[in-house]
Enzyme design. Sequence first.
Site, PDB file in Angstrom:
ATOM      1  N   TRP A   1       0.865  -1.170   0.000  1.00  0.00           N
ATOM      2  CA  TRP A   1       0.000   0.000   0.000  1.00  0.00           C
ATOM      3  C   TRP A   1       0.908   1.227   0.000  1.00  0.00           C
ATOM      4  O   TRP A   1       1.885   1.285   0.744  1.00  0.00           O
ATOM      5  CB  TRP A   1      -0.880  -0.020   1.251  1.00  0.00           C
ATOM      6  CG  TRP A   1      -1.723   1.193   1.469  1.00  0.00           C
ATOM      7  CD1 TRP A   1      -1.529   2.156   2.416  1.00  0.00           C
ATOM      8  CD2 TRP A   1      -2.888   1.567   0.749  1.00  0.00           C
ATOM      9  NE1 TRP A   1      -2.505   3.102   2.334  1.00  0.00           N
ATOM     10  CE2 TRP A   1      -3.361   2.760   1.314  1.00  0.00           C
ATOM     11  CE3 TRP A   1      -3.586   0.996  -0.329  1.00  0.00           C
ATOM     12  CZ2 TRP A   1      -4.496   3.429   0.858  1.00  0.00           C
ATOM     13  CZ3 TRP A   1      -4.717   1.657  -0.779  1.00  0.00           C
ATOM     14  CH2 TRP A   1      -5.165   2.841  -0.201  1.00  0.00           C
TER      15      TRP A   1
ATOM     16  N   ASP B   1       3.873  -5.312   4.093  1.00  0.00           N
ATOM     17  CA  ASP B   1       3.540  -6.217   5.191  1.00  0.00           C
ATOM     18  C   ASP B   1       4.689  -7.221   5.369  1.00  0.00           C
ATOM     19  O   ASP B   1       5.349  -7.605   4.399  1.00  0.00           O
ATOM     20  CB  ASP B   1       2.235  -6.969   4.877  1.00  0.00           C
ATOM     21  CG  ASP B   1       1.013  -6.058   5.013  1.00  0.00           C
ATOM     22  OD1 ASP B   1       1.153  -4.962   5.588  1.00  0.00           O
ATOM     23  OD2 ASP B   1      -0.079  -6.457   4.548  1.00  0.00           O
TER      24      ASP B   1
HETATM   25  N1  ABN Z   1      -1.966  -4.502   5.366  1.00  0.00           N
HETATM   26  C1  ABN Z   1      -2.254  -4.781   6.696  1.00  0.00           C
HETATM   27  C2  ABN Z   1      -3.390  -5.725   6.834  1.00  0.00           C
HETATM   28  C3  ABN Z   1      -3.134  -7.060   6.931  1.00  0.00           C
HETATM   29  C4  ABN Z   1      -4.172  -7.963   7.053  1.00  0.00           C
HETATM   30  C5  ABN Z   1      -5.464  -7.497   7.063  1.00  0.00           C
HETATM   31  C6  ABN Z   1      -5.723  -6.141   6.973  1.00  0.00           C
HETATM   32  C7  ABN Z   1      -4.693  -5.248   6.863  1.00  0.00           C
END
Ligand code: ABN
Length: 173
Positions: free
Chosen positions: A100, A119
């Site tokens: 993101w 992430d």
């Molecule tokens: N990008 C963070 C995230 C991970 C899993 C679920 C929602 C958001």
Amino acid sequence: MHPFDRVFEKSARSLAKRSSRRSLLASLGQLLTGAALLPLLPIDRTARAQSPESPVAKPTADEQNCEYWKFCAIDGFLCACCGGTSTSCPPGTQSSPITWIGTCHNPADGRDYIVSYNDCCGKVSCGDCFCNRNEGEKPMYRLSRNNDVNWCMANSESNYHCSVSVILGVAAE
Ligand code: ABN
């Protein structure tokens, strides 16, 4: 004979009188042994121990604070609270290649920066320092503009653990 040569000859003869060939060889041996042992002396090599393969650096207080400017569009657990830093995944996790992207204003220099929220994947949710700032995000009906997404979905291990925030550059004005 030149006076300089005479002085040199005199000192060479006096040295030869004072030292035998055996003592010369002994000192030469001592010198060579000392030089060979020099690398074995205890030397502080801790700087090398902090190479990239080693444990990650200690995070700063800013990196563990949701209000810090570069977290303006984050949705997730701060990796700096989960054994990593704001730019490096904790040991045992892998960064997601898809991310993101947000644009955050840095009050220290008045400029806007492009920030990538990758992430870190491969371990269960960290659970510490959950931040939900979401600046610039749109509701779920605009899927491509919503950041409530597990970016680990493209990784071989799709468990989401935490998010890092990497500054990619200054935003164009
Ligand atoms: N990008 C963070 C995230 C991970 C899993 C679920 C929602 C958001």
